[in-house]
Design an enzyme around this catalytic site. Structure first.
Site, PDB file in Angstrom:
ATOM      1  N   LYS A  18      46.094 114.359  10.729  1.00 15.47           N
ATOM      2  CA  LYS A  18      45.924 115.313  10.641  1.00 15.47           C
ATOM      3  C   LYS A  18      46.625 117.138  11.226  1.00 15.47           C
ATOM      4  O   LYS A  18      47.653 116.503  10.974  1.00 15.47           O
ATOM      5  CB  LYS A  18      45.083 115.478  11.994  1.00 15.47           C
ATOM      6  CG  LYS A  18      44.709 116.992  12.860  1.00 15.47           C
ATOM      7  CD  LYS A  18      44.056 116.356  14.556  1.00 15.47           C
ATOM      8  CE  LYS A  18      43.753 118.178  15.029  1.00 15.47           C
ATOM      9  NZ  LYS A  18      42.861 117.530  16.406  1.00 15.47           N
ATOM     10  N   SER A  43      38.826 119.618  17.063  1.00 12.75           N
ATOM     11  CA  SER A  43      39.582 119.507  15.513  1.00 12.75           C
ATOM     12  C   SER A  43      39.586 118.871  15.221  1.00 12.75           C
ATOM     13  O   SER A  43      40.343 119.552  14.283  1.00 12.75           O
ATOM     14  CB  SER A  43      40.272 120.647  16.623  1.00 12.75           C
ATOM     15  OG  SER A  43      41.415 119.968  17.409  1.00 12.75           O
ATOM     16  N   SER A  85      39.512 115.839  21.080  1.00  4.87           N
ATOM     17  CA  SER A  85      39.469 116.915  19.680  1.00  4.87           C
ATOM     18  C   SER A  85      39.904 115.198  18.919  1.00  4.87           C
ATOM     19  O   SER A  85      39.504 115.785  17.747  1.00  4.87           O
ATOM     20  CB  SER A  85      40.901 117.400  19.207  1.00  4.87           C
ATOM     21  OG  SER A  85      39.988 118.888  19.745  1.00  4.87           O
TER      22      SER A  85
END
Length: 483
Positions: free
Chosen positions: A82, A157, A181
């Site tokens: 990420k 996210s 997330s």
């Protein structure tokens, strides 16, 4: 290895093939990038690719194996990281124009450990700016799309991480979870996502480096962990990345957890389980509620659970959570970066920078958190697990526009987190697994355990997966070749 063969392999299988030299790491990486190049124009999962670095790492791993050197537990497994997690020498933007050209000097601890275990990083995955908002939209990259329906969001996210795994670009990815997330996008893409107990997986420099305003926030809320297509692969990643590190003062020892054994063992029969289908007065989409309730019934029959339907502690915690996020964000530092760079920021961050909070708001939030943690501890004194839907609504638009309704109430991206963010306040372990399909989209079941009882959560996730086998995204763009 053909791309089609690659997409059918788990991380465990790739590791075994590469470490036994039945398949080269280079063949695996070439297949991964073939799938990536096919999928990426549709899903927009990646912020930065590192094909050259991945090929270099694969060749080095193959050379080491040829010399008889031992392979790591993730030998040759492609992983995506990420874009909120730092990678040495590889651009890390945090989804913000404020860091559009930032090249970190250090790997985050989890990246160090993945590389040392033989995993091969293929790139950085898209996320909302600094992790604010449960989608994959920012001002730098195209919105990430859900492989199940390219018009919809994968959630966030950790949007790109979840989309890449669901699209079979890689079997494993790293997500981060400050309010859901990891679990939210895992649910919306049909993946497994696990937030271990607070401190099990150390973070540094992420959330800890005061020189990185925006990236250094949410210290007492943030977790890092795996997104995978099955529980065994997620456990394999946890076995590599978990464990204390002196650079993270909040990290703790994980020697009491055998991640691999937990994922291969059965949950005990007769556990006492709480089932919360709504979060107090916040409604859940009736289709999701029906599917999760059906799944809980199957699990109760399979494992002899005593299931008690109820509701969470009736405390107003949304404002407290929002205040703690603001309190742990270097707002002064971000304002300085905005002023110096003259770069725009997204709507969520703009609203945060505009907030004015009195001192009492901070102390009230801290006190509310203590009350909620204590109330949840009382609940966990009576139950072995809590089961909930992971997300209360189906995916909405990928580009951040539009809203949905539940029971006549408007809902938006913020409503994705109603079942997930409370467990960031408490630090309890929580996993999301797929428990069925509604209107062509996967539905997530959240499994919550006592703080530090990661073993029970992982055993439950693995056991439940055998009763509720997941389906894969349709991947309509795939050009499958004859075998």
């Amino acid at each position: 290895m053909t791309p089609d063969e690659y997409t059918e392999l788990t991380a465990v299988e790739i590791r075994d093939l590469v470490s036994s030299r039945q398949v080269s790491a280079l063949e695996v990486i070439e297949a991964a990038f073939a799938i990536l190049e096919e999928a990426e124009p549709h899903i927009h999962a990646f912020a930065t690719l590192d094909k050259e670095g991945a090929i270099r790492a694969a060749r080095q791993l193959d050379a080491d194996l040829a010399q008889g050197r031992s392979a790591g537990p993730l030998a040759g497994v492609p992983v995506a990281i990420k874009d909120l997690v730092l990678t040495k020498g590889l651009r890390t933007t945090f989804g913000s124009r404020l860091y559009k050209d930032f090249i970190p000097e250090h790997d985050d601890i989890v990246v160090e450990r993945l590389k040392a275990a033989g995993a091969i990083v293929i790139g950085k995955t898209n996320a909302s700016e600094f992790g604010y908002s449960a989608h994959g939209c920012n001002l730098l990259f195209e919105p990430t799309c859900n492989p199940w329906d390219l018009t919809k969001t994968p959630g966030g996210s950790s949007a790109g991480s979840a989309a890449a795994v669901a699209a079979k670009v890689c079997p494993l990815s790293i997500g981060s979870d400050g309010g859901g997330s990891i679990r939210i996008p895992s649910a919306l893409t049909g993946n497994v996502g696990i937030k271990a107990s607070m401190g099990r997986v150390p973070l540094w420099p992420g959330c800890r480096d005061e020189r990185l305003p925006g990236a250094s926030g949410w210290e007492s809320l943030e977790h890092v962990g795996p997104i995978a297509r099955n529980v065994a692969d997620a456990a394999l990643m946890l076995s590599v990345i978990a464990g204390a590190d002196g650079r993270d003062r909040l990290s703790n020892n994980s020697s009491d957890v055998d991640w691999l054994a937990a994922a291969s063992s059965e949950i005990p029969r007769g556990l006492r389980v709480a089932y919360w289908s709504d979060w107090n007065d916040q409604p859940t989409d009736p289709r999701i509620k029906a599917k999760v309730t059906e799944a809980v019934g199957k699990l109760s029959d399979a494992f002899g659970f005593e299931v008690v339907e109820g509701s969470p502690p009736a405390l107003e915690i949304v404002k407290a959570f929002q205040t703690l996020m603001a309190l742990e964000t270097d707002i002064t530092g971000i304002r300085r970066l905005v002023e110096e760079s003259q770069e725009p920021v997204g709507e969520a961050l703009h609203e945060l920078l505009a907030r004015k909070l009195p001192f009492e708001a901070a102390t009230d939030a801290i006190t509310t958190r203590k009350a909620f943690v204590n109330a949840m501890a009382v609940v966990m004194g009576s139950f072995d697990l809590i089961l909930t839907p992971t997300v209360a609504l189906l995916p909405i638009a990928a580009d951040g526009t539009g809203k949905s309704q539940i029971a006549g109430k408007d809902v938006s991206y913020d409503d994705y987190a109603r079942f997930t963010f409370p467990l960031n306040l408490t630090g309890q372990p929580a996993a999301s697994i797929q428990c069925g399909i509604v209107d062509g989209f996967p539905v997530g079941l959240q499994i919550v355990g006592r703080h530090l009882d990661d073993t029970t959560v992982l055993r439950a996730a693995a056991s439940f997966e055998r009763v509720l086998p997941p389906q894969s995204a349709p991947l309509k763009w795939r050009k499958v070749t004859a075998m």
